[in-house]
Design a protein around this motif. Structure first.
Motif, mmCIF file in Angstrom:
data_model
loop_
_atom_site.group_PDB
_atom_site.id
_atom_site.type_symbol
_atom_site.label_atom_id
_atom_site.label_comp_id
_atom_site.label_asym_id
_atom_site.label_seq_id
_atom_site.Cartn_x
_atom_site.Cartn_y
_atom_site.Cartn_z
ATOM 1 N N PRO A 284 0.800 -1.236 0.000
ATOM 2 C CA PRO A 284 0.000 0.000 0.000
ATOM 3 C C PRO A 284 0.822 1.270 0.000
ATOM 4 O O PRO A 284 0.408 2.271 -0.601
ATOM 5 N N ASN A 285 1.993 1.255 0.644
ATOM 6 C CA ASN A 285 2.811 2.467 0.658
ATOM 7 C C ASN A 285 3.324 2.828 -0.729
ATOM 8 O O ASN A 285 3.636 3.990 -1.001
ATOM 9 N N ALA A 286 3.417 1.829 -1.602
ATOM 10 C CA ALA A 286 3.851 2.099 -2.972
ATOM 11 C C ALA A 286 2.857 3.017 -3.683
ATOM 12 O O ALA A 286 3.227 3.776 -4.582
ATOM 13 N N LEU A 287 1.589 2.960 -3.257
ATOM 14 C CA LEU A 287 0.581 3.843 -3.840
ATOM 15 C C LEU A 287 0.934 5.308 -3.604
ATOM 16 O O LEU A 287 0.764 6.154 -4.480
ATOM 17 N N LEU A 288 1.419 5.583 -2.388
ATOM 18 C CA LEU A 288 1.781 6.964 -2.047
ATOM 19 C C LEU A 288 2.878 7.475 -2.969
ATOM 20 O O LEU A 288 2.850 8.622 -3.415
ATOM 21 N N GLY A 289 3.857 6.599 -3.239
ATOM 22 C CA GLY A 289 4.940 6.983 -4.130
ATOM 23 C C GLY A 289 4.447 7.261 -5.540
ATOM 24 O O GLY A 289 4.881 8.215 -6.192
ATOM 25 N N MET A 290 3.510 6.434 -6.022
ATOM 26 C CA MET A 290 2.984 6.612 -7.374
ATOM 27 C C MET A 290 2.115 7.857 -7.465
ATOM 28 O O MET A 290 2.058 8.504 -8.516
ATOM 29 N N ILE A 291 1.420 8.182 -6.385
ATOM 30 C CA ILE A 291 0.631 9.417 -6.361
ATOM 31 C C ILE A 291 1.570 10.621 -6.372
ATOM 32 O O ILE A 291 1.349 11.603 -7.086
ATOM 33 N N GLU A 292 2.655 10.518 -5.597
ATOM 34 C CA GLU A 292 3.612 11.628 -5.496
ATOM 35 C C GLU A 292 4.284 11.916 -6.829
ATOM 36 O O GLU A 292 4.534 13.071 -7.186
ATOM 37 N N GLY A 294 2.963 11.341 -9.697
ATOM 38 C CA GLY A 294 1.965 11.657 -10.706
ATOM 39 C C GLY A 294 1.553 10.471 -11.552
ATOM 40 O O GLY A 294 0.722 10.599 -12.451
ATOM 41 N N GLU A 295 2.125 9.302 -11.285
ATOM 42 C CA GLU A 295 1.759 8.110 -12.052
ATOM 43 C C GLU A 295 0.309 7.720 -11.776
ATOM 44 O O GLU A 295 -0.404 7.261 -12.662
ATOM 45 N N PHE A 296 -0.108 7.868 -10.522
ATOM 46 C CA PHE A 296 -1.491 7.600 -10.136
ATOM 47 C C PHE A 296 -2.193 8.908 -9.792
ATOM 48 O O PHE A 296 -1.565 9.864 -9.320
ATOM 49 N N SER A 297 -3.504 8.919 -9.987
ATOM 50 C CA SER A 297 -4.314 10.088 -9.655
ATOM 51 C C SER A 297 -4.224 10.412 -8.164
ATOM 52 O O SER A 297 -4.165 9.507 -7.325
ATOM 53 N N LYS A 298 -4.232 11.687 -7.845
ATOM 54 C CA LYS A 298 -4.211 12.113 -6.446
ATOM 55 C C LYS A 298 -5.508 11.728 -5.737
ATOM 56 O O LYS A 298 -5.611 11.801 -4.508
ATOM 57 N N ASN A 299 -6.502 11.308 -6.509
ATOM 58 C CA ASN A 299 -7.780 10.870 -5.950
ATOM 59 C C ASN A 299 -7.800 9.391 -5.594
ATOM 60 O O ASN A 299 -8.848 8.851 -5.251
ATOM 61 N N THR A 300 -6.653 8.751 -5.681
ATOM 62 C CA THR A 300 -6.561 7.326 -5.356
ATOM 63 C C THR A 300 -6.754 7.109 -3.855
ATOM 64 O O THR A 300 -6.061 7.701 -3.036
ATOM 65 N N LYS A 301 -7.680 6.241 -3.529
ATOM 66 C CA LYS A 301 -7.965 5.900 -2.126
ATOM 67 C C LYS A 301 -8.018 4.382 -1.979
ATOM 68 O O LYS A 301 -8.374 3.668 -2.912
ATOM 69 N N ILE A 302 -7.675 3.901 -0.792
ATOM 70 C CA ILE A 302 -7.708 2.459 -0.570
ATOM 71 C C ILE A 302 -9.072 2.018 -0.049
ATOM 72 O O ILE A 302 -9.806 2.799 0.562
ATOM 73 N N ILE A 303 -9.399 0.763 -0.313
ATOM 74 C CA ILE A 303 -10.639 0.154 0.161
ATOM 75 C C ILE A 303 -10.292 -0.841 1.269
ATOM 76 O O ILE A 303 -9.438 -1.718 1.077
ATOM 77 N N GLU A 304 -10.919 -0.689 2.397
ATOM 78 C CA GLU A 304 -10.735 -1.622 3.504
ATOM 79 C C GLU A 304 -12.025 -2.389 3.739
ATOM 80 O O GLU A 304 -13.082 -1.791 3.930
ATOM 81 N N PHE A 305 -11.939 -3.708 3.709
ATOM 82 C CA PHE A 305 -13.115 -4.530 3.971
ATOM 83 C C PHE A 305 -13.381 -4.601 5.474
ATOM 84 O O PHE A 305 -12.450 -4.683 6.275
ATOM 85 N N LYS A 344 13.274 1.990 5.532
ATOM 86 C CA LYS A 344 12.658 1.189 4.466
ATOM 87 C C LYS A 344 11.170 1.476 4.339
ATOM 88 O O LYS A 344 10.576 1.262 3.289
ATOM 89 N N ASN A 345 10.550 2.004 5.407
ATOM 90 C CA ASN A 345 9.146 2.386 5.373
ATOM 91 C C ASN A 345 8.914 3.653 4.548
ATOM 92 O O ASN A 345 7.820 3.873 4.019
ATOM 93 N N ASP A 346 9.956 4.462 4.400
ATOM 94 C CA ASP A 346 9.867 5.717 3.656
ATOM 95 C C ASP A 346 9.588 5.416 2.184
ATOM 96 O O ASP A 346 10.302 4.641 1.546
#
Length: 403
Positions: A284-292, A294-305, A344-346
Motif C-alpha cells: 500500500p505504501n507504494a501507492l503513495l509513491g505513485m501518487i507523489e 503523478g503516475e497515479f491520480s491524487k484521488n486514489t484511495k484504498i478500500i478496507e473490507f 525502508k518504510n519511507d
C-alpha cells in the motif's frame, strides 16, 4: 647475529599464524547458542555476511545497497554482501549443501516466507531458535501477534525474525467512484454499475491470488477456510460461494472478463491510463509513491473490507550451515531497528510496511516513520499448501469456466 635474527623472524611468523588462526576462528563457525549479544557483536567485527534474497525488486536492492551496507560497515565494522537470487534457487542450494554435508555454506541470512519457510523448517535447514538473541526483537516486536508467530500457517518458533509486511488493498479513483465500498457486496454493485472498469490479474499472479483469497475471506469467512485440509475437492466445496461470486462479476469486468491482465504491473498501467478505475497491490505504501510522482491520480484511495484485508509478514532466517551466524545475528538485529525500519518504510526508499509495534516506540522515534498507509483490520494468510489449490480451482471454474 644471523641466527638470532632468523629466530626472531620465525617467532614473528609463528605469532602471525596464531593471530590469523584466531581471527579465522572468531569469524567462522562460532557457536553463538550460548553467547551474549555483546560477545556476538565482538566476534562479528571485521567479518563478512552474505545476504541472499529475491533480486528482482530494484527498489529494495537500491535501499539495501545504499543504506544497509554502509550502515553495517559504519556501526559494526561488518561487510555485507547482497546476493540477488530467486528463492527457488536459494532453497535448492540449501538442500543440495545439506545433502552434500557442507557445514560451511555461503548463505548467512536468507529472506523468505510462506511455503519456502515451511520447506526449510521441515527439512531442518535453519539455525535456531535465534530471535532471543536480538535486542530489537525483544524491545520492539509484538511477539504475541499471529503474523509474527505464524508464517502462512506454519509456526515460526523463533527460526525467523520479521522483516516487513505486505498488506493487500484494492485502490480506487474516488473522483470516478464515489460510493463507499466495505465488502464484496458493495464491490459487486459498483462493478456491475461500471462495466469494464474493474479487473484483477490472472492467477497465479501474486496480487491476483490475494484478491481471490480476500473475496473468499469476505464471503466464506476466514475461520471457515483456515483449517481446511489440503484436499482439492474439500476446498472446492468450501469456497464454492466465492467462485460463484467471481463468475457473477466476470461479464462486467474489463474486456467482458474474456481475458485478465497477466501481471499486477499491467493492471497498474491500465489504472494509470484510466482504462480501469481500480487497481490493487500488496504494497500500500507504494501507492503513495505513485501518487507523489503523478503516475497515479491524487484521488486514489484504498478500500478496507469490514472483515479485514489479507496481510502477511516476510522474514529473515539463518541457514543451519551459515559460517557466520554471529554476523548474521548482527545484520538481522540492525534490520529490525527503529532507524532501519523507518528508512525502508519511507516511500522514497522502499515503502515496505514496518513490523515494529508502534505501541513500543516512543513519540520522538515515531516521527521518523513519516507518512504511511496501514490497514486497521488485517487477516493472516492461509496455510501455504492451500494457496496453489485455490489457484487451480479458480483456473478451472472461473478462467476456463463460463465464457
Amino acid at each position: 647475529m644471523k641466527k638470532k635474527f632468523l629466530f626472531t623472524i620465525c617467532i614473528i611468523f609463528v605469532l602471525g599464524l596464531i593471530g590469523c588462526s584466531n581471527k579465522a576462528k572468531n569469524i567462522e563457525n562460532v557457536d553463538v547458542s550460548n553467547m551474549s549479544y555483546e560477545d556476538i557483536e565482538s566476534y562479528s567485527k571485521e567479518s563478512t555476511v552474505n545476504f541472499y534474497g529475491y533480486g528482482g525488486n530494484e527498489v529494495m536492492n537500491k535501499w539495501f545497497d545504499t543504506y544497509v551496507i554502509p550502515q553495517m560497515k559504519e556501526k559494526h565494522n561488518i561487510t555485507v554482501k547482497r546476493v540477488g537470487m530467486d528463492i527457488e534457487n536459494i532453497m535448492n542450494k540449501l538442500i543440495s549443501e545439506k545433502q552434500a554435508g557442507n557445514a560451511s555454506g555461503n548463505i548467512d541470512v536468507v529472506w523468505l516466507n510462506g511455503e519456502n519457510f515451511k520447506s526449510a523448517k521441515d527439512n531442518s535447514l535453519l539455525f535456531g531458535p535465534f530471535v532471543d538473541k536480538l535486542p530489537n526483537y525483544e524491545k520492539y516486536i509484538d511477539k504475541d501477534s499471529e503474523d509474527v508467530k505464524i508464517d502462512f500457517g506454519t509456526s515460526v518458533e523463533g527460526l525467523e525474525a520479521p522483516f516487513g509486511k505486505a498488506q493487500f488493498v484494492i485502490a480506487v479513483d474516488d473522483s470516478k467512484i464515489t460510493d463507499t465500498i466495505t465488502n464484496s457486496t458493495d464491490l459487486e454493485k459498483i462493478i456491475k454499475a461500471n462495466p469494464g472498469k474493474f479487473t484483477y490479474p490472472a492467477l497465479p499472479d501474486f496480487t491476483g491470488s490475494a484478491f481471490v483469497r480476500n473475496i473468499i475471506y469476505d464471503i466464506v469467512g476466514y475461520d471457515n477456510v483456515k483449517d481446511l485440509p489440503e484436499d482439492k475437492e474439500i476446498v472446492r466445496t468450501a469456497i464454492k460461494p466465492a467462485m460463484e461470486y467471481l463468475n457473477s462479476i466476470k461479464p462486467y469486468l474489463w474486456n467482458n472478463g474474456r481475458t485478465y491482465p497477466a501481471t499486477s504491473a499491467q493492471l497498474e498501467n491500465m489504472y494509470s491510463d484510466a482504462e480501469v478505475y481500480f487497481t490493487m497491490t500488496y504494497s500500500p505504501n507504494a501507492l503513495l509513491g505513485m501518487i507523489e510522482t503523478g503516475e497515479f491520480s491524487k484521488n486514489t484511495k484504498i478500500i478496507e473490507f469490514d472483515k479485514g484485508n489479507i496481510s502477511n509478514t516476510h522474514f529473515l532466517a539463518i541457514p543451519g550451515n551459515s559460517k557466520n551466524k554471529a554476523g548474521a545475528i548482527m545484520l538481522i538485529n540492525f534490520l529490525t531497528s527503529i532507524d532501519a525500519q523507518a528508512s525502508k518504510n519511507d516511500i522514497k526508499n522502499w515503502g515496505d510496511v514496518s513490523v515494529l509495534d508502534k505501541n513500543k516506540i516512543n513519540e520522538e522515534d515515531m516521527k521518523k516513520f513519516g507518512e504511511s498507509i496501514s490497514i486497521e483490520k488485517s487477516l493472516p494468510e492461509l496455510k501455504a499448501g492451500l494457496v496453489p489449490i485455490i489457484e487451480e480451482i479458480w483456473m478451472e471454474e472461473v478462467l476456463e469456466g463460463e465464457k
